[in-house]
Design a protein around this motif. Sequence first.
Motif, mmCIF file in Angstrom:
data_model
loop_
_atom_site.group_PDB
_atom_site.id
_atom_site.type_symbol
_atom_site.label_atom_id
_atom_site.label_comp_id
_atom_site.label_asym_id
_atom_site.label_seq_id
_atom_site.Cartn_x
_atom_site.Cartn_y
_atom_site.Cartn_z
ATOM 1 N N THR A 112 -16.233 -17.312 -27.499
ATOM 2 C CA THR A 112 -16.404 -17.487 -26.062
ATOM 3 C C THR A 112 -15.082 -17.139 -25.381
ATOM 4 O O THR A 112 -14.051 -16.967 -26.039
ATOM 5 C CB THR A 112 -16.777 -18.937 -25.728
ATOM 6 N N GLU A 113 -15.098 -17.064 -24.061
ATOM 7 C CA GLU A 113 -13.863 -16.767 -23.332
ATOM 8 C C GLU A 113 -12.814 -17.851 -23.564
ATOM 9 O O GLU A 113 -11.620 -17.564 -23.699
ATOM 10 C CB GLU A 113 -14.157 -16.625 -21.831
ATOM 11 N N ASP A 114 -13.253 -19.107 -23.616
ATOM 12 C CA ASP A 114 -12.310 -20.204 -23.857
ATOM 13 C C ASP A 114 -11.706 -20.114 -25.257
ATOM 14 O O ASP A 114 -10.525 -20.418 -25.459
ATOM 15 C CB ASP A 114 -13.007 -21.555 -23.681
ATOM 16 N N HIS A 237 -9.822 -29.350 -9.553
ATOM 17 C CA HIS A 237 -10.586 -29.346 -10.808
ATOM 18 C C HIS A 237 -10.432 -27.977 -11.473
ATOM 19 O O HIS A 237 -11.395 -27.219 -11.621
ATOM 20 C CB HIS A 237 -12.062 -29.643 -10.529
ATOM 21 N N ASP A 238 -9.202 -27.659 -11.890
ATOM 22 C CA ASP A 238 -8.935 -26.304 -12.357
ATOM 23 C C ASP A 238 -9.739 -25.928 -13.595
ATOM 24 O O ASP A 238 -10.156 -24.786 -13.744
ATOM 25 C CB ASP A 238 -7.440 -26.087 -12.599
ATOM 26 N N PHE A 239 -9.975 -26.870 -14.502
ATOM 27 C CA PHE A 239 -10.804 -26.581 -15.671
ATOM 28 C C PHE A 239 -12.273 -26.922 -15.414
ATOM 29 O O PHE A 239 -13.175 -26.183 -15.783
ATOM 30 C CB PHE A 239 -10.312 -27.366 -16.890
ATOM 31 N N ASP A 242 -15.272 -24.581 -13.627
ATOM 32 C CA ASP A 242 -16.055 -23.601 -14.381
ATOM 33 C C ASP A 242 -17.211 -24.251 -15.133
ATOM 34 O O ASP A 242 -18.145 -23.555 -15.550
ATOM 35 C CB ASP A 242 -15.153 -22.842 -15.362
ATOM 36 N N ASP A 243 -17.177 -25.578 -15.299
ATOM 37 C CA ASP A 243 -18.300 -26.277 -15.936
ATOM 38 C C ASP A 243 -19.576 -26.145 -15.117
ATOM 39 O O ASP A 243 -20.677 -26.390 -15.625
ATOM 40 C CB ASP A 243 -17.976 -27.763 -16.124
ATOM 41 N N ILE A 244 -19.433 -25.788 -13.847
ATOM 42 C CA ILE A 244 -20.608 -25.581 -12.996
ATOM 43 C C ILE A 244 -21.582 -24.623 -13.671
ATOM 44 O O ILE A 244 -22.803 -24.826 -13.646
ATOM 45 C CB ILE A 244 -20.195 -25.018 -11.614
ATOM 46 N N ARG A 276 -8.962 -20.544 -10.068
ATOM 47 C CA ARG A 276 -8.380 -20.698 -8.735
ATOM 48 C C ARG A 276 -8.193 -19.346 -8.046
ATOM 49 O O ARG A 276 -8.075 -19.279 -6.831
ATOM 50 C CB ARG A 276 -7.051 -21.451 -8.821
ATOM 51 N N PHE A 277 -8.173 -18.267 -8.832
ATOM 52 C CA PHE A 277 -7.889 -16.954 -8.266
ATOM 53 C C PHE A 277 -9.133 -16.209 -7.774
ATOM 54 O O PHE A 277 -9.005 -15.211 -7.067
ATOM 55 C CB PHE A 277 -7.158 -16.089 -9.300
#
Length: 470
Positions: A112-114, A237-239, A242-244, A276-277
Motif C-alpha cells: 500500500t502507499e503507507d 488530523h494529518d494522518f 486520509d482514513d476518510i 495537507r498539501f
Amino acid sequence: MKRTLLFNFLFISIFNIGQAQEKYADIQSKVKTVVNSYSSADPNYKFLSTMLTGFEKSKKLSLSNFSKDNVGIAIVLSDPEAKLVVFPAKYRFDNDKINVSAIRSRSTGGLTEDMKEYVQKYLYKMEEVGRTKFFSVLLRNRPEVQGTFTQNPAEFIVNEPNSISFVRGDENWMYVISIDNQYKSQEKPRVIIYAFKISISGEDIFNTGNSVKEMEQRRITRVGEEKTDREKFPLFHDFRTDDIRQLLKELVQNESFKSNQELHKNIEKLDTKITRFNLKDYVPQFNYFLTLDFSTFKKKDQFEINELLNIQHLSAHALADYYLSQGNYGQAIDFYKKAAFDFRYEVSSGTTYIKDMERIIYDLSKTCYKAGRKDEAYGYLLGLIIDSQSNQELATKELKSYLSDEKENKKKFKSDLDRAMKTIKAGKNGYSRTFTFRNKEVFFYPMMAGSQAEYQQQMKNTEIYNYLTQ
C-alpha cells in the motif's frame, strides 16, 4: 514474577540446545542458489545483498534482543522472474513463542502507499521511520505466535508451521533468514530475508554514510520545514484525515448508502492519499459528506458504527484548516465550530476528544485574531487558560503577545475579564461552557465540570491574572 519468567525462558532455551538438529550451514548453499537466481541489476538487489552479508557476518544474537518485539523489513524470494520487493516486517516474541512475518496488502498482495512510505524511510532515512503511519500499524499488529525455538552456538532457530528461521545479530541489528520447512525436497525453496534495527544509534547498514550526527542535522532541518508546512498548510488530523477513504468504503456496505450513486461518485474522486498539501482538491467532497444523514448511527453505541461518524468530523475539521490556509477566516471559523459541535469527534478516549476540542479552540483564537476579531481571539485563549488539558502555557504566552501588540491597558482588560467570568454558563451540548467577553460569546471545554465560582477562582490563580494585576 519477572525472575520466574526469565528462569523459565532460560531453562527452555538451554534444554532445547540438545534438541537442535538444524543449522544455517545446512541451508546456506540453497539460500545462495536462490539469491543468485535474481538479477544483480534489480534496484533492490543491493539491499538483499546487504541483509544476507549482515546475517552471515553476525554472531549469535543476545538473549535480551532475541526476546523483544521489533519492526523491520523483509525481501521474499519466491519468483526469480519477478522484481525484488522490500516489504515491512514484524518480529513478535510472546510467552516463549515467536512469529516472524513479512507484511503485505491483504487485497493486492503488494504494498500500500503507507507501506511504501515506511519502507522508503527504513532504507533511506531511518530516523523518520517512527513518524510514518504504517509504523504505528506495525506496533499494534499482534500476529499469532506459533513458532518454537532452539539454539546452537551460532544462532537461534525458530520452527513455525511452514518455515524454519535462523536468527543472528549484534547490538544494532537482528537478521533472520527463513526457508520453507520442506526445503530438503525442493530445488529452489522460498526464502525470506529479514533485517530489524534494534537501536537507532550505530551503523545504518543501508546507508553507511548516514552517521548519527547527519541524522540529527536532517532532523533539525526537517523540523524546521515541517513547522513551515504546518503553518502554511494546516491540518490537525494529518494522518487521520486520509482514513476518510477507508471509512467511506465501510459506509457504502451499509444498506442505507449502497445505492447512493452521488456518494459513490464522490468516493471515486478521492483517488489519492489525502494530505495537507492537496486539501484543495477535495473541498467539494468534504462539503458533500457533511450533507449525509447519519442520524441512524447516532442512536447506536457500537464504536465501529460511531467511527463512521468521523467521516463528517474529519471533513469539517479539514475544511476549517483549509479555509484558514486560504485566508477565508469567516468560513474557517464556521467550520471549526461545526467540527466542535455539529460533527463532534467520535473517540473512546476522553483525553483524545478534549485534545481535539482544545486544538479547535486554539485555532479559533488564531483565526479570529487574523480576521480582526481580537476580542473573540482573547476570549478563546482565556477559555484555555481557565481550564486546559495541556494548552494553558501556550495560551498564556499567546495572549500576552496579543495584549502587547495591541497595546491593551492591563487594568481595563482585567476589569473586562472579571466581568466576563460572571457570565460563565453551560454550553449547548452540556459539556462545554460559554462566557461573554466584551460582548462576544466564546466557549471552552473544561476537563472537569465546575461551578461559576470555581472557574472564577481558577482564573484568579493563573499566571495571566497575576500579570494583569502588576
